[in-house]
Enzyme design. Structure first.
Site, short mmCIF file in Angstrom:
data_model
loop_
_atom_site.label_atom_id
_atom_site.label_comp_id
_atom_site.label_asym_id
_atom_site.label_seq_id
_atom_site.Cartn_x
_atom_site.Cartn_y
_atom_site.Cartn_z
CB THR A 39 -49.07 19.38 -23.00
OG1 THR A 39 -48.20 20.48 -23.14
CG2 THR A 39 -48.89 18.71 -21.66
CB THR A 40 -53.51 18.29 -25.51
OG1 THR A 40 -53.41 19.57 -24.89
CG2 THR A 40 -54.89 17.73 -25.31
CG HIS A 88 -46.80 23.26 -18.14
ND1 HIS A 88 -46.63 22.49 -19.27
CD2 HIS A 88 -48.08 23.72 -18.20
CE1 HIS A 88 -47.75 22.49 -19.97
NE2 HIS A 88 -48.65 23.22 -19.34
N GLY A 125 -53.19 22.80 -34.90
CA GLY A 125 -52.39 21.57 -34.89
C GLY A 125 -51.44 21.44 -36.06
P1 A3P Z 1 -51.90 25.25 -32.13
O1 A3P Z 1 -52.38 26.35 -31.23
O2 A3P Z 1 -50.69 25.65 -32.92
O3 A3P Z 1 -52.95 24.66 -32.97
P2 A3P Z 1 -50.66 22.03 -25.46
O4 A3P Z 1 -51.38 20.75 -25.54
O5 A3P Z 1 -49.25 21.89 -24.97
O6 A3P Z 1 -51.44 23.07 -24.75
O7 A3P Z 1 -50.46 22.52 -26.96
C1 A3P Z 1 -51.55 22.88 -27.75
C2 A3P Z 1 -51.13 22.83 -29.21
O8 A3P Z 1 -51.09 21.47 -29.65
C3 A3P Z 1 -52.14 23.55 -30.08
O9 A3P Z 1 -51.38 24.06 -31.18
C4 A3P Z 1 -53.05 22.39 -30.47
O10 A3P Z 1 -53.84 22.64 -31.60
C5 A3P Z 1 -52.04 21.28 -30.72
N1 A3P Z 1 -52.61 19.94 -30.65
C6 A3P Z 1 -53.53 19.47 -29.76
N2 A3P Z 1 -53.82 18.18 -30.01
C7 A3P Z 1 -53.09 17.82 -31.09
C8 A3P Z 1 -52.96 16.60 -31.84
N3 A3P Z 1 -53.66 15.52 -31.54
N4 A3P Z 1 -52.10 16.61 -32.87
C9 A3P Z 1 -51.39 17.70 -33.20
N5 A3P Z 1 -51.47 18.88 -32.54
C10 A3P Z 1 -52.30 18.94 -31.49
#
Ligand code: A3P
Length: 304
Positions: free
Chosen positions: A51-52, A112, A268
């Site tokens: 999401t982020t 969500h 990530g």
């Molecule tokens: P991991 O815990 O596997 O590292 P959300 O944003 O939906 O909460 O998801 C978080 C997941 O996306 C985490 O995964 C995080 O590290 C990863 N994430 C956040 N920013 C990212 C980016 N720019 N590129 C790739 N993955 C990213």
């Protein structure tokens, strides 16, 4: 002690999905009061699906012409969750009538909530939805880390088995995951103008083309001139895991009172589940994934 709102008993079953009990009133306000506009863009996901990252990308794409240079982009000074607010956690938190007057069009929101439970106006207007999906095994591991490390409310001690078991039963925040994914997946097949269905894994492996597809879908395609100027690559770099993680704004501070900004940037990567889930857990989860997604056309190549 276990923090509430991650797994049962902190979840409530609402309209067929599980959600943190304390946000049910926010969801009801969102459902009853939100009026979508044709230009709106809604980013939808299960927690921990990317999401982020999607917020950072969509924000940079939409705003690339507003800030004279990407090096001035607001993303460098604000956490992506501030720039693209959650409906149920931020805008409608204890508030039936959020003030949208300061938001410029197209407005970018996120949620969500499953497709079936979105407010009617999101479904009826021409507003667009981008859904990001991720391999459930990686979602579980990411969610487990997030629950144990990110929540400042309590000192939590969930085991990864507890998370995996809960996911097998569909008793996880905004789960069952299969219903969540399949709901958006179905609409993306039936109405390609309404929902763009992205996968975290494809976004990682083929970021350039996936980002171009995203830009086109949300109505901000890159011109040939922009492409030759390297604007797409600049956005990719700006939103990359390494760049976002190292920004001061994401290293410090909190998103809402209880989530540290840094907890949204853990590893990530694709496939971290191999380091945490036992063979028997993987077998059990893959069986559930296979049974639930069978025949839908939605698959996760690495594990099924
Ligand atoms: P991991 O815990 O596997 O590292 P959300 O944003 O939906 O909460 O998801 C978080 C997941 O996306 C985490 O995964 C995080 O590290 C990863 N994430 C956040 N920013 C990212 C980016 N720019 N590129 C790739 N993955 C990213």
């Amino acid at each position: 002690p276990k923090a509430k709102g991650w797994l049962s008993p902190g979840l409530s079953l609402y309209q067929g999905f599980y959600c943190p009990s304390k946000i049910v009133p926010n969801i009801i306000s969102f459902q009853n009061h939100f009026q979508a506009h044709d230009q709106d863009i809604v980013l939808a996901s299960k927690p921990k699906s990317g999401t982020t990252w999607l917020k950072a990308l969509a924000f940079s794409i939409v705003n690339r012409k507003r800030c004279d240079q990407l090096s001035n982009c607001a993303l460098l000074k604000s956490n992506p969750h501030e720039l693209v607010p959650f409906m149920e956690f931020s805008l409608y938190a204890n508030n039936q009538l959020p003030d949208f007057s300061t938001m410029s069009y197209p407005r970018l929101f996120s949620t969500h909530i499953p497709y079936e439970s979105l407010p009617e106006s999101i479904k009826q207007t021409n507003c667009r939805i981008v859904y990001i999906c991720r391999n459930p095994l990686d979602i579980i591991v990411s969610h487990w880390h997030f629950a144990n490390q990110a929540c400042l409310e309590h000192n939590t001690h969930w085991t990864v088995e507890e998370f995996a078991e809960a996911y097998c039963k569909g008793e996880e925040a905004f789960g069952p995951f299969w219903d969540h994914m399949l709901g958006y997946h179905k609409v993306s097949k039936e109405n390609t103008n309404k929902v763009l269905f992205l996968k975290y894994e494809e976004l990682k492996k083929d970021t350039l083309n996936q980002v171009k597809k995203l830009a086109e879908f949300i109505g901000f395609p890159f011109s040939k001139e922009e492409e030759s100027q390297g604007i797409v690559e600049e956005i990719l770099k700006l939103c990359s895991f390494g760049n976002l993680k190292e920004l001061d704004v994401n290293k410090h501070g909190k998103f809402m009172p209880y989530f540290e900004n840094k907890s949204y940037f853990r590893k990530g990567e694709i496939g971290d589940w191999v380091n945490h889930l036992s063979d028997s857990m993987v077998e059990k989860l893959n069986k559930v994934i296979h049974e639930k997604l069978n025949g839908s056309g939605l698959t996760f190549k690495e594990n099924c």
